[in-house]
Design a protein around this motif. Sequence first.
Motif, mmCIF file in Angstrom:
data_model
loop_
_atom_site.group_PDB
_atom_site.id
_atom_site.type_symbol
_atom_site.label_atom_id
_atom_site.label_comp_id
_atom_site.label_asym_id
_atom_site.label_seq_id
_atom_site.Cartn_x
_atom_site.Cartn_y
_atom_site.Cartn_z
ATOM 1 N N ALA A 130 8.114 -14.185 26.365
ATOM 2 C CA ALA A 130 6.950 -14.027 26.608
ATOM 3 C C ALA A 130 6.154 -13.089 25.633
ATOM 4 N N GLY A 131 6.967 -12.108 25.377
ATOM 5 C CA GLY A 131 6.569 -10.946 24.504
ATOM 6 C C GLY A 131 6.415 -11.466 23.296
ATOM 7 N N ILE A 132 7.117 -12.147 22.586
ATOM 8 C CA ILE A 132 7.002 -13.052 21.485
ATOM 9 C C ILE A 132 6.008 -14.113 21.337
ATOM 10 N N TRP A 133 5.912 -14.661 22.556
ATOM 11 C CA TRP A 133 4.645 -15.571 22.660
ATOM 12 C C TRP A 133 3.301 -14.867 22.265
ATOM 13 N N THR A 134 3.226 -13.606 22.991
ATOM 14 C CA THR A 134 1.893 -12.669 22.888
ATOM 15 C C THR A 134 1.814 -12.301 21.618
ATOM 16 N N LEU A 135 2.897 -11.888 20.892
ATOM 17 C CA LEU A 135 2.736 -11.590 19.527
ATOM 18 C C LEU A 135 2.428 -12.605 18.711
ATOM 19 N N LEU A 136 2.868 -13.826 18.817
ATOM 20 C CA LEU A 136 2.373 -14.995 18.151
ATOM 21 C C LEU A 136 0.841 -15.068 17.965
ATOM 22 N N GLU A 137 0.598 -15.240 19.237
ATOM 23 C CA GLU A 137 -1.024 -15.352 19.399
ATOM 24 C C GLU A 137 -1.913 -14.355 18.895
ATOM 25 N N GLU A 138 -1.270 -13.094 19.037
ATOM 26 C CA GLU A 138 -2.123 -11.897 18.117
ATOM 27 C C GLU A 138 -2.021 -12.389 16.846
ATOM 28 N N CYS A 139 -0.996 -12.775 16.235
ATOM 29 C CA CYS A 139 -0.697 -12.836 14.623
ATOM 30 C C CYS A 139 -1.670 -14.094 14.253
ATOM 31 N N GLN A 140 -1.588 -15.053 15.062
ATOM 32 C CA GLN A 140 -2.616 -16.275 14.932
ATOM 33 C C GLN A 140 -4.035 -16.015 14.909
ATOM 34 N N GLN A 141 -4.522 -15.100 15.412
ATOM 35 C CA GLN A 141 -5.905 -14.376 15.698
ATOM 36 C C GLN A 141 -6.143 -13.619 14.347
ATOM 37 N N GLN A 142 -5.024 -12.857 13.660
ATOM 38 C CA GLN A 142 -5.186 -12.280 12.614
ATOM 39 C C GLN A 142 -5.187 -12.868 11.234
ATOM 40 N N THR A 143 -4.999 -14.214 11.264
ATOM 41 C CA THR A 143 -5.063 -15.018 10.069
ATOM 42 C C THR A 143 -6.512 -15.480 9.724
ATOM 43 N N ARG A 144 -7.682 -15.206 10.801
ATOM 44 C CA ARG A 144 -8.823 -15.901 10.390
ATOM 45 C C ARG A 144 -9.714 -14.564 10.396
ATOM 46 N N LEU A 145 -10.829 -14.723 9.354
ATOM 47 C CA LEU A 145 -11.738 -13.732 9.296
ATOM 48 C C LEU A 145 -12.522 -13.455 10.815
ATOM 49 N N MET A 146 -12.871 -14.573 11.212
ATOM 50 C CA MET A 146 -13.948 -14.549 12.442
ATOM 51 C C MET A 146 -13.207 -14.025 13.722
ATOM 52 N N THR A 147 -11.721 -14.243 13.867
ATOM 53 C CA THR A 147 -10.898 -13.708 14.835
ATOM 54 C C THR A 147 -10.220 -12.458 14.857
ATOM 55 N N MET A 148 -10.087 -12.037 13.438
ATOM 56 C CA MET A 148 -9.194 -10.594 13.200
ATOM 57 C C MET A 148 -9.738 -9.502 13.664
ATOM 58 N N SER A 149 -8.954 -8.481 13.915
ATOM 59 C CA SER A 149 -9.723 -7.270 14.405
ATOM 60 C C SER A 149 -8.947 -5.820 14.038
ATOM 61 N N GLY A 150 -9.527 -4.730 14.156
ATOM 62 C CA GLY A 150 -8.946 -3.557 14.047
ATOM 63 C C GLY A 150 -8.487 -3.559 12.361
ATOM 64 N N PRO A 151 -7.395 -2.797 12.301
ATOM 65 C CA PRO A 151 -6.894 -2.417 11.007
ATOM 66 C C PRO A 151 -6.462 -3.942 10.080
ATOM 67 N N PHE A 152 -6.704 -5.195 10.720
ATOM 68 C CA PHE A 152 -6.544 -6.379 9.943
ATOM 69 C C PHE A 152 -7.762 -6.746 8.926
ATOM 70 N N LEU A 153 -9.093 -6.306 9.572
ATOM 71 C CA LEU A 153 -10.197 -6.430 8.933
ATOM 72 C C LEU A 153 -10.124 -5.594 7.664
ATOM 73 N N ASP A 154 -9.584 -4.299 7.774
ATOM 74 C CA ASP A 154 -9.740 -3.239 6.878
ATOM 75 C C ASP A 154 -8.918 -3.732 5.681
ATOM 76 N N MET A 155 -7.543 -4.328 5.992
ATOM 77 C CA MET A 155 -6.586 -4.799 5.125
ATOM 78 C C MET A 155 -7.187 -6.173 4.292
ATOM 79 N N LEU A 156 -8.082 -7.006 5.152
ATOM 80 C CA LEU A 156 -8.716 -7.942 4.264
ATOM 81 C C LEU A 156 -9.935 -7.441 3.470
ATOM 82 N N ALA A 157 -10.627 -6.607 3.767
ATOM 83 C CA ALA A 157 -11.813 -6.236 2.935
ATOM 84 C C ALA A 157 -11.054 -5.374 1.661
ATOM 85 N N ALA A 158 -9.872 -4.636 1.879
ATOM 86 C CA ALA A 158 -9.184 -4.059 0.705
ATOM 87 C C ALA A 158 -8.638 -5.130 -0.181
ATOM 88 N N ASP A 159 -8.233 -6.330 0.270
ATOM 89 C CA ASP A 159 -7.564 -7.212 -0.467
ATOM 90 C C ASP A 159 -8.887 -8.037 -1.385
#
Length: 228
Positions: free
Chosen positions: A73-102
């Motif tokens: 269940a912990g891995i499932w939650t992590l996968l859901e979180e990772c899936q959100q961070q692969t799209r600009l419209m759903t990513m959040s926190g430091p992932f947005l900062d990393m995308l802007a830097a890229d």
Amino acid sequence: MARLYDSQKAVLRATDGKILLDTRVIPGSIDDFASRLRSLLPVGWFPAVPQDLEDETAPVLVAVLRGFSAVLAGIWTLLEECQQQTRLMTMSGPFLDMLAADYFGPDGLARRTSEQDRDYRARIVLSLVAQKNTREAVFNALLSVTGVAPTIFEPLNAADCHALASSAMPAEGGGYGYGGAGLRYGSRQGGQFFVETALGHAADAHVIYQAIEKTAASGVTGWVKVSK
């Protein structure tokens, strides 16, 4: 589909009198994985899954399976979180900062102090589709990074330079030129422009230089004056 019971083991009913049913467990939960793992066990090795109000006759088995399921269940939650961070419209926190830097470089579109994800995401989207190469594009880029409207002067642009005035006739040429306020010299040599802007909420002048470099047409020189 099992029935739902209250703490007194009475069947729960809706306001219309119909029996309430537990449709299914939440996908990816500990109960979900425990149920899946138990269904894979050989038939007859362990007691069957209890139905309705029947007591669990294999508590040790359930405890072991739930232990494995907690990890899954912990891995499932992590996968859901990772899936959100692969799209600009759903990513959040430091992932947005990393995308802007890229996309814009480490300091090209940094997050402002206390800027929320929603507002930062909107600025990133606007920057991705921002106009390039024109005077208006440079103006909008500087306005975005500083929050202050810059003054842009093109020596080849008659609307910026006007005609030459003099101290004797300061009104000539719109009041620009020798002895006139806001003196600006024109030139028939293109390929350059001048910018006067305040630092505003930009981190430093380097951010302003980067904004101009990424927006102005290639081969054009920009001369920049930054005030605080």
